[in-house]
Structures are given as C-alpha cells and as structure tokens.
Design an enzyme around this catalytic site. Sequence first.
Site, mmCIF file in Angstrom:
data_model
loop_
_atom_site.group_PDB
_atom_site.id
_atom_site.type_symbol
_atom_site.label_atom_id
_atom_site.label_comp_id
_atom_site.label_asym_id
_atom_site.label_seq_id
_atom_site.Cartn_x
_atom_site.Cartn_y
_atom_site.Cartn_z
ATOM 1 C CB CYS A 15 -0.952 -0.012 1.186
ATOM 2 S SG CYS A 15 -2.341 -1.146 0.962
ATOM 3 C CE LYS A 18 -4.435 3.847 -0.719
ATOM 4 N NZ LYS A 18 -5.349 3.612 0.425
ATOM 5 C CB THR A 46 -16.758 10.166 3.111
ATOM 6 O OG1 THR A 46 -17.178 8.810 2.882
ATOM 7 C CG2 THR A 46 -17.958 11.073 3.245
ATOM 8 N N GLY A 47 -14.125 9.343 0.782
ATOM 9 C CA GLY A 47 -12.932 8.505 0.734
ATOM 10 C C GLY A 47 -13.124 7.195 1.453
ATOM 11 C CG ASP A 49 -12.584 1.460 3.991
ATOM 12 O OD1 ASP A 49 -11.388 1.782 3.888
ATOM 13 O OD2 ASP A 49 -13.245 1.639 5.028
ATOM 14 C CG ASP A 66 -6.421 -2.205 -2.421
ATOM 15 O OD1 ASP A 66 -5.293 -1.902 -2.855
ATOM 16 O OD2 ASP A 66 -6.942 -1.655 -1.438
ATOM 17 C CB SER A 139 -3.454 -11.429 -16.940
ATOM 18 O OG SER A 139 -3.828 -12.097 -18.135
ATOM 19 C CG ASP A 225 -9.345 -0.960 5.142
ATOM 20 O OD1 ASP A 225 -9.548 0.195 4.722
ATOM 21 O OD2 ASP A 225 -9.135 -1.918 4.390
#
Length: 346
Positions: A15, A18, A46-47, A49, A66, A139, A225
């Site tokens: 992460c 990001k 609100t950003g 998850d 993700d 892929s 999270d």
Amino acid sequence: MTSVRLTDLAHGGGCGCKLAPSVLQQLLGDKAASMPFAGLLVGTETGDDAAVWQVDERTCVIATTDFFMPVVDDPYDFGRIAATNALSDVYAMGGKPIMALAILGMPLDKLDVDTVRRILAGGDAICAEAGIPVAGGHSIDSAEPIYGLAAIGLCAPSQLRRNATAQVGDAIILTKGIGVGIYSAAFKKQALSADGYDEMLASTTLLNRIGHELAQDGDVHAITDVTGFGLLGHGLEMARGSGLTLRIELAHIPYFTQAESLAQAGYITGASKRNWNSYGDGVSLPTDLPEWRRALLTDPQTSGGLLVACKPEKAPSICSMIEAAGYPSARIIGAAVAGDAGIDVV
C-alpha cells in the site's frame, strides 16, 4: 531465467504504492457532485473503503478493487497479502465477500510462469479461507509485477458501516498493530529478522472478517481500515467525514514488536513522508514528538487493521470480543470528541 527478488522489480511495494492523499483529492475533488444516483449509497464523497449500491430494502452490493506491487519476495506470500488486503475493504463496510476477480500484471521477460502461478495460488488460498471463489480476472504484460483483486460483497442496509458516521463520545479501537511499512522497508534492505518477517506475514494475511461481525452490533457506529495513508490518514478521513476530532493516545497504540527500533534506525518509507506532507495540516502533534515516531503514525499499512468507532461504555467488551476472535493486538486507542474535524494526538 535469472532468479530475482520480487521487491527489486518494483519501485514501491504494498500500500506504499498508493498515490498520496493530496494527489488523490485533486483527481477526485469534483467527482461526487457529478454522479447523482439514488441507489449509490457510498461513492467517492468521503474517501470510504468501497462503493455500495442498494439493490432493494434488504440487500446492498459492495464493490472494491485493490492491487499493488510486491511487499515481499516469496510469490505465494505476496499473493496472500494482496488478496487479504483487497478483501479488507468489503469487511470494513460491514459486508461479507461473495466472489473476487484477479488483477494481474507481470513482467514476463523477468519472471517465469511458475512464479506467477504461485502468486495466483496465494490469492486463491486466501479467497478459499474467506469462503469465496476467484471467478475470473484480467492480466497484462507489465513493466513491474502487480497483483490484487476486484472483490464483491453483500450486506443488509442496516449493517452498512461507513467511515463518516462516528459520533461524539465514541471510543476508537484499532484491531491490528502498526508497522507494516517500517518492516517492509527493513525487509527490502535485508535488515528484517526472520521473526519480524513472520510477524508481518501473520498480520498482513489475517482477514479482517471481524468487520462483518462488528457491523451487526448497533453500538458500532463507524468502521474503516488502516492501509496506505497510515493511522493518521485514515483516522483523518473518519474525523472529517464525521465532523469531529479524533483524539489518539500515543501510549495506547499497538505496534509490531520491532517497529519502534527499526523506525529509530531509519527504516522509513517514502510514502510515510508523502502522507505527512499531504495531510499534516489536519493533525495536532505533541511539540516534542520525534520525527521517527511521527513516521510510525503515517506509516503505510499494507493489509492493516480496522479502525472502529463505538459507544464508549461498550468499548471494553467489544475490544475483548475482537481480541478473542483472533486479533491479539486490538486496543482502545482514543475517542471521538467535539471540535474541528481533525486529529489530536496526545
């Protein structure tokens, strides 16, 4: 084909890859107002998850994706970490995953097919643990190795939990220790012990399935999270979305066992510094706080824990329940208080 470390093929890992919060805000700043759909309960405003669409009075669909570059060298471990991290967003919304799609980009001129198969096998193993299939995917041949999931989950509208619904007086619980970015920086420089690697792997492959259970408790008001923006970044999203101050107590934050010593030794990611530059103006820190400790608070957490806001009188029993469910580092780390939207570290 010459054997190479997976982490040597990537300019960043986990992460920590990001985009900085400030860059993301520039990219998405006007997006929420341009998409008025009644069924879209959660979008980019609100950003949060994951995105959430209400199908009917009983069912919401949770959708998220993700993916990132390797944070470890073992391909099977990389696959497990990436899949655990991707599924976390569904659990953080209070949902239960039902299926996933694989996202794969590999430099096939540098990695053999067996290595890539082991990455996929690691992701499959975590999805099997979550009780869901990897039902397809996409892929590409890419310059750096990339793996992750698009995950779909379900929840009842009453069990949906957002990052923007904390209430004044709520206690704040963190379910996993902090230090993934510090450990990964040390690992890349071959300075992480075997015990440290095992500790990092145990945390980053621990599914945040407790989020689905917490969402069934009306005393739990908000969940998010803690991933690439660090504890302060994701806490600030909760504070701003809820219109209050999160007061975080330094002495109560759980850390990986070697996180403080490694941070003092300089094993700090570039993402940690970018995080602070992006949102430091929303955070109040003790004036004597050393820079290495601040770096822990902004440390990017790959497959990190959940940040939970709940009724203060219920917090001890909720925290004990989380710990008993297999999250030994769960701690009450602060409270939501009235005030300007921001973070107050004490």
